[in-house]
Enzyme design. Structure first.
Site, mmCIF file in Angstrom:
data_model
loop_
_atom_site.group_PDB
_atom_site.id
_atom_site.type_symbol
_atom_site.label_atom_id
_atom_site.label_comp_id
_atom_site.label_asym_id
_atom_site.label_seq_id
_atom_site.Cartn_x
_atom_site.Cartn_y
_atom_site.Cartn_z
ATOM 1 N N LYS A 189 -6.625 33.618 48.531
ATOM 2 C CA LYS A 189 -6.599 34.118 48.059
ATOM 3 C C LYS A 189 -7.291 35.644 49.177
ATOM 4 C CE LYS A 189 -7.467 30.368 45.368
ATOM 5 N NZ LYS A 189 -6.484 30.475 44.406
ATOM 6 N N TYR A 244 -9.786 21.049 44.330
ATOM 7 C CA TYR A 244 -8.370 20.533 44.710
ATOM 8 C C TYR A 244 -8.555 21.087 45.879
ATOM 9 C CZ TYR A 244 -3.950 22.270 45.109
ATOM 10 O OH TYR A 244 -2.399 23.120 45.020
ATOM 11 N N ASP A 282 -14.287 23.931 51.383
ATOM 12 C CA ASP A 282 -12.569 25.072 51.140
ATOM 13 C C ASP A 282 -13.492 26.495 50.315
ATOM 14 O OD1 ASP A 282 -9.977 23.158 49.424
ATOM 15 O OD2 ASP A 282 -11.098 25.561 49.875
HETATM 16 P P1 KE4 Z 1 -2.933 27.765 47.805
HETATM 17 O O1 KE4 Z 1 -2.177 26.809 48.943
HETATM 18 O O2 KE4 Z 1 -2.742 27.808 45.946
HETATM 19 O O3 KE4 Z 1 -2.454 29.348 48.112
HETATM 20 O O4 KE4 Z 1 -4.669 27.129 47.764
HETATM 21 C C1 KE4 Z 1 -4.707 26.193 47.988
HETATM 22 C C2 KE4 Z 1 -5.888 25.727 47.254
HETATM 23 C C3 KE4 Z 1 -7.083 25.064 48.046
HETATM 24 N N1 KE4 Z 1 -8.491 25.663 47.803
HETATM 25 C C4 KE4 Z 1 -9.057 25.669 46.258
HETATM 26 C C5 KE4 Z 1 -10.419 25.401 46.082
HETATM 27 C C6 KE4 Z 1 -8.153 26.245 45.484
HETATM 28 O O5 KE4 Z 1 -8.321 26.811 44.489
HETATM 29 C C7 KE4 Z 1 -5.890 25.989 45.555
HETATM 30 C C8 KE4 Z 1 -5.591 26.759 44.620
HETATM 31 N N2 KE4 Z 1 -6.224 27.456 43.707
HETATM 32 C C9 KE4 Z 1 -5.150 27.534 42.516
HETATM 33 C C10 KE4 Z 1 -6.476 27.863 41.009
HETATM 34 N N3 KE4 Z 1 -6.911 26.583 40.476
HETATM 35 C C11 KE4 Z 1 -4.190 28.598 42.819
HETATM 36 C C12 KE4 Z 1 -3.380 28.753 40.820
HETATM 37 C C13 KE4 Z 1 -1.862 27.877 41.850
HETATM 38 O O6 KE4 Z 1 -1.731 27.027 42.299
HETATM 39 O O7 KE4 Z 1 -1.103 27.865 40.775
#
Ligand code: KE4
Length: 427
Positions: free
Chosen positions: A265, A142, A237
């Site tokens: 993060k 993701y 990523d």
């Molecule tokens: P955000 O747009 O949520 O800040 O980041 C997206 C993203 C991109 N790349 C990786 C590897 C990620 O893990 C994420 C977001 N992770 C999720 C948890 N699996 C955030 C939690 C959520 O979606 O509420």
């Protein structure tokens, strides 16, 4: 009715699903989500005042533990100077210099406000730099919810993707090829077929969105070699793994040099800071230097940057990541021992301050393994631990996180709660 349920019922009147991000709704584990109203160190407190040991850590950012005193002081000082200017600040130079110092592959970096923005922008930049459209991603990874990444594998092998979300036109995902994670041969085949049309490969080198799944060295080396050979860009990523699995992120452990890296993060320490960066010649294609447009009202927000900068400085202290890894390893070995004593089929793994727990005989090597996990048993484990004051991610497809505030006493209390929970669910 309990307070969390009452808040959840009220929230659903004005917020879709009662949450501002789907995983928070507890849909896959059942029950009402806990409404958190404060946190400190390794702990969360919910609306009923119940304390939890937190292994979500805001999905990774809280590597120092919640409300670290030095970080809060830096944020308060920034607040005094102003919440947002929409103008250049010295602090943005400082955090860019820290990032480029810690991650050598990043020669220039652009701040954004979310990992989604980082991924969306990095892909647009790769397409702009190469003049190509096709993107390779991997099943189970993701990279945020931008349209071209909301895609599931095509019906046949090596066929282009179909939308995985309503509202995404097929014309958007037809340029995205979804391959099997940890399958070097498929990468070879895809590049043999479309090599010179591929703009980029985007990957989580340690996947954290299908639970923790380790990329193999061969997998990562193959994509680096093929991208170089065919003039495609490698985007790693590191939104989740950056500064988390090691100070220098996954790329430092694999010894791979991406063309672009996504960060998020930890880089914001809990506030909205993310970034993409990499080769100078590539980054120079981004507006205002080059033809690839990208912008953001709150990009580099001074308060958020102060939080991130204070976090990045503190995690560079000698021995920080070694100690974080030791504690995380203590946790996963303790959980595995407790499960074995209770006769529950369970495995666990960790890389630095990130871990995976699996109701599987061994750690998964890819998406198909993860799909075989015993989800009902995970859900019983999740609620058994929640009842005992331990808060894991409310989904079997999520990785877990430890902070430096999780000392041995906290880890051992978690393992004691797990011993009781495994005994309870073993029957
Ligand atoms: P955000 O747009 O949520 O800040 O980041 C997206 C993203 C991109 N790349 C990786 C590897 C990620 O893990 C994420 C977001 N992770 C999720 C948890 N699996 C955030 C939690 C959520 O979606 O509420």
């Amino acid at each position: 009715m309990d307070i969390n349920q009452a808040l959840f019922d009220r929230a659903q009147k004005t917020i879709p699903g009662g949450v501002n991000s789907p995983v928070r709704a507890f849909r896959s584990v059942g029950g009402a989500p806990r409404f958190i109203n404060r946190a400190k160190g390794p702990y969360l407190w919910d609306a009923e005042g119940k304390r939890f040991i937190d292994y979500v850590c805001s999905w990774g950012p809280m590597i120092l533990g919640h409300n670290d005193d030095e970080v809060v002081a830096a944020v308060e000082a920034a607040v005094e100077r102003g919440l947002s200017f929409g103008a250049a600040t010295e602090a943005e130079i400082e955090i860019a210099e820290e990032i480029t110092k810690i991650v050598p592959s990043i020669e220039q970096v652009r701040l954004v406000s979310s990992g989604t923005e980082a991924g969306m922008s990095a892909i647009r930049l790769a397409r702009g730099f190469t003049g190509r459209s096709k993107v390779i991603k991997f099943e189970g990874c993701y990279h945020g919810h931008s349209d071209s990444l909301l895609v599931k594998a095509g019906s046949g092998l090596l066929t282009f993707g179909n939308p995985s979300s309503a509202g995404v036109p097929a014309s958007i995902t037809e340029h995205t090829l979804v391959l099997e994670y940890n399958n070097p041969q498929q990468l070879e085949d895809a590049f043999a077929k479309w090599g010179d049309d591929i703009a980029c490969v985007i990957v989580e080198a340690f996947a954290g969105n299908m639970n923790l799944v380790r990329g193999t060295q061969e997998f990562i080396d193959t994509m680096r070699r093929l991208c170089t050979k065919h003039g495609a860009l490698l985007i790693v990523d590191e939104v989740m793994t950056g500064f988390r699995v090691a100070l220098g992120g996954a790329q430092s452990l694999f010894g791979v040099t991406p063309d672009l890296t996504m960060l998020g993060k930890v880089i914001g320490g809990g506030m909205p800071v993310a970034a993409f960066g990499g080769r100078r010649d590539v980054m120079q294609q981004i507006a205002p230097c080059g033809p690839v447009y990208q912008a953001g009202t709150l990009s580099g927000n001074p308060v958020a940057v102060a939080c991130g900068l204070a976090t990045l400085k503190k995690i560079q202290r000698p021995g920080f990541h070694e100690e974080l890894a030791r504690r995380t390893s203590r946790l996963v070995h303790g959980l595995a021992d407790a499960a074995r004593e209770a006769g529950v089929e369970f495995s666990a793994d960790s890389v630095g301050g990130m871990f995976g727990i699996y109701f599987l005989p061994q750690a998964p090597r890819g998406f198909s393994d993860v799909m075989k996990a015993n989800q009902p048993l995970f859900n019983r484990f999740f609620h058994g631990m929640l009842k005992r004051g331990v808060y894991f991610a409310p989904s079997t497809f999520e990785a877990g996180f430890v902070s430096i505030a999780h000392d041995d006493a906290v880890i051992d209390a978690t393992i004691a709660a797990a011993r009781e929970t495994f005994a309870e669910i073993a029957g």
